[in-house]
Motif scaffolding. Structure first.
Motif, PDB file in Angstrom:
ATOM      1  N   ASP A   1      63.363 -30.518  26.497  1.00  0.00           N
ATOM      2  CA  ASP A   1      62.057 -29.883  26.325  1.00  0.00           C
ATOM      3  C   ASP A   1      61.029 -30.867  25.782  1.00  0.00           C
ATOM      4  N   LEU A   2      61.431 -31.660  24.803  1.00  0.00           N
ATOM      5  CA  LEU A   2      60.507 -32.640  24.238  1.00  0.00           C
ATOM      6  C   LEU A   2      60.076 -33.639  25.303  1.00  0.00           C
TER       7      LEU A   2
ATOM      8  N   ALA B   1      42.496 -52.055  11.814  1.00  0.00           N
ATOM      9  CA  ALA B   1      42.804 -53.202  12.670  1.00  0.00           C
ATOM     10  C   ALA B   1      42.128 -53.103  14.030  1.00  0.00           C
ATOM     11  N   GLY B   2      41.319 -52.046  14.229  1.00  0.00           N
ATOM     12  CA  GLY B   2      40.590 -51.896  15.477  1.00  0.00           C
ATOM     13  C   GLY B   2      41.377 -51.260  16.601  1.00  0.00           C
ATOM     14  N   ARG B   3      42.515 -50.657  16.272  1.00  0.00           N
ATOM     15  CA  ARG B   3      43.362 -50.032  17.286  1.00  0.00           C
ATOM     16  C   ARG B   3      43.296 -48.507  17.154  1.00  0.00           C
ATOM     17  N   PRO B   4      43.539 -47.794  18.237  1.00  0.00           N
ATOM     18  CA  PRO B   4      43.529 -46.334  18.164  1.00  0.00           C
ATOM     19  C   PRO B   4      44.807 -45.812  17.513  1.00  0.00           C
TER      20      PRO B   4
ATOM     21  N   ASP C   1      51.892 -33.586  21.252  1.00  0.00           N
ATOM     22  CA  ASP C   1      50.596 -33.318  21.882  1.00  0.00           C
ATOM     23  C   ASP C   1      49.468 -33.320  20.861  1.00  0.00           C
ATOM     24  N   GLY C   2      49.786 -33.701  19.624  1.00  0.00           N
ATOM     25  CA  GLY C   2      48.788 -33.739  18.566  1.00  0.00           C
ATOM     26  C   GLY C   2      48.476 -32.394  17.961  1.00  0.00           C
ATOM     27  N   ARG C   3      49.119 -31.329  18.436  1.00  0.00           N
ATOM     28  CA  ARG C   3      48.797 -29.985  17.955  1.00  0.00           C
ATOM     29  C   ARG C   3      49.750 -29.497  16.862  1.00  0.00           C
ATOM     30  N   GLN C   4      50.658 -30.353  16.420  1.00  0.00           N
ATOM     31  CA  GLN C   4      51.550 -29.950  15.339  1.00  0.00           C
ATOM     32  C   GLN C   4      50.741 -29.742  14.056  1.00  0.00           C
ATOM     33  N   ARG C   5      50.973 -28.624  13.386  1.00  0.00           N
ATOM     34  CA  ARG C   5      50.131 -28.199  12.270  1.00  0.00           C
ATOM     35  C   ARG C   5      50.762 -28.566  10.933  1.00  0.00           C
ATOM     36  N   ARG C   6      49.904 -29.019  10.019  1.00  0.00           N
ATOM     37  CA  ARG C   6      50.311 -29.384   8.663  1.00  0.00           C
ATOM     38  C   ARG C   6      49.227 -28.905   7.703  1.00  0.00           C
TER      39      ARG C   6
ATOM     40  N   VAL D   1      50.443 -39.667  22.582  1.00  0.00           N
ATOM     41  CA  VAL D   1      51.444 -40.427  23.334  1.00  0.00           C
ATOM     42  C   VAL D   1      52.718 -39.651  23.622  1.00  0.00           C
ATOM     43  N   GLY D   2      52.818 -38.386  23.160  1.00  0.00           N
ATOM     44  CA  GLY D   2      54.034 -37.615  23.402  1.00  0.00           C
ATOM     45  C   GLY D   2      55.180 -38.111  22.539  1.00  0.00           C
ATOM     46  N   GLY D   3      56.377 -37.683  22.904  1.00  0.00           N
ATOM     47  CA  GLY D   3      57.560 -38.099  22.160  1.00  0.00           C
ATOM     48  C   GLY D   3      57.647 -37.406  20.812  1.00  0.00           C
TER      49      GLY D   3
END
Length: 353
Positions: free
Chosen positions: A145-146, A233-236, A242-247, A303-305
């Protein structure tokens, strides 16, 4: 009040020590300056407390520091998920054996009040609701699933995607990492000590703490610190899943104030756990985007994972802290993260990222 603060030169401990002194209390500061968190010399902000450099596992040292102490604020710990299973002896030694030595020394000195720095990691996954089955413990997230981008936990009975809910302090404890297991053990050790001695313990379960003096450039740093270093360092920032994990991201000054309130309030039970949080849940993607905007940096990359010890959603129920400690967070997410873009951070630790 005279308070022994362990880990007094650390991220949270130094803020607690400052606040205690500002409120008219006397601090006995102790810190081992573990290389995983500290780099270079003792920070200027900690020198004012004249900390004793020593290990909480040194019972003889504690016997010299504890006479005349009214309460202990135990912040000392080896933190982070753990990089490798070979870290387990170090985590157990610093966190659990160290706590056991401290509790024994407190008993010898007749000190019966303890505030313990615990963590939201004791919960593992957060609380979830199924439309059909009500509150359930989610089924384990499957690797397939992941890999397919299905990150939300499902019901173990009907496989429907679950809805996350607020996590109360009586939720089941399910540690997913070595660090988490040691925090659960610390709570159990402290609870046993309290019942045997008539002492009282507040176990403050910190959620995702950020703010000034946070360690940087170490694999044990929190996600906010990691994102900031990457942006500097100028990097993203690279956001997993998916970035939607809540904290729940809580400012360190609010955490320090929760400690002050706990030190000055008797716990209703031998050990009383309390969520220390902002009460304002946000996603990890929001954290990355807000910090990137504040630093005028590149847009975050999703980036997923997922890492093996990661959980999907952990959002705290703040009501017990309000009811028992009169604690509510004062620093809002947008203001706190914007300030964090330029907050002073701890010098790079001896262990490089």
């Amino acid at each position: 009040m005279r308070v022994l603060v362990t880990g007094a030169a650390g991220f949270v401990g130094s803020q607690v020590a400052d606040l205690l002194v500002a409120e008219g209390h006397e601090v006995v500061a102790l810190d081992a300056l573990l290389p995983q968190a500290h780099g270079g010399e003792l920070p200027e902000w900690s020198r004012r407390h004249e900390p004793v450099i020593g290990d909480v596992r040194d019972g003889g040292l504690l016997d010299r520091l504890l006479p005349g102490v009214d309460a202990v604020c135990h912040q000392a710990a080896m933190v982070g998920h753990g990089l490798d299973p070979s870290d387990a002896p170090a985590y157990a030694g610093h966190n659990d054996y160290g706590t056991a030595v401290l509790l024994a020394a407190m008993h010898r000195a007749g000190v019966t009040r303890l505030v313990l720095a615990s963590s939201m990691v004791v919960y593992g996954e957060g609380r979830y609701e199924c439309a059909r089955h009500g509150g359930v413990r989610p089924a384990p997230r499957r690797a397939a699933d992941l890999a397919a981008g299905r990150y939300d936990p499902t019901c173990p009975h009907c496989a429907v995607t679950l809805t996350p809910a607020l996590v109360p302090e009586d939720a089941p404890l399910e540690p997913r990492s070595t660090y988490a297991a040691t925090k659960v053990a610390q709570e159990h050790l402290a609870a046993a000590w309290a019942r045997q001695t008539g002492g009282g313990v507040w176990a403050l379960r910190y959620h995702n703490v950020y703010g000034p003096r946070m360690p940087r450039d170490t694999p044990y740093a929190g996600v906010a610190s990691i994102f900031r270093s990457v942006l500097a360092a100028g990097r993203p920032p690279r956001v997993l899943e998916d970035g939607r994990q809540r904290r729940d991201f809580v400012h360190v000054t609010d955490v320090a104030r929760a400690n002050l309130l706990a030190l000055t309030t008797p716990p209703p039970e031998p050990l009383t756990p309390v969520n220390v949080c902002s009460g304002e849940p946000h996603t990890v993607g929001e954290l990355a985007a807000t910090l990137a905007a504040a630093m005028a940096g590149p847009v975050p990359l999703v980036v997923g994972g997922a890492r093996s010890a990661d959980v999907r959603h952990v959002v705290a129920d703040p009501r017990r802290a309000t009811d028992l400690l009169s604690y509510t967070a004062r620093v809002g997410f947008a203001d706190g993260i914007t300030a964090f873009a330029t907050d002073p951070l701890r010098e790079p630790a001896a262990v490089p990222i």
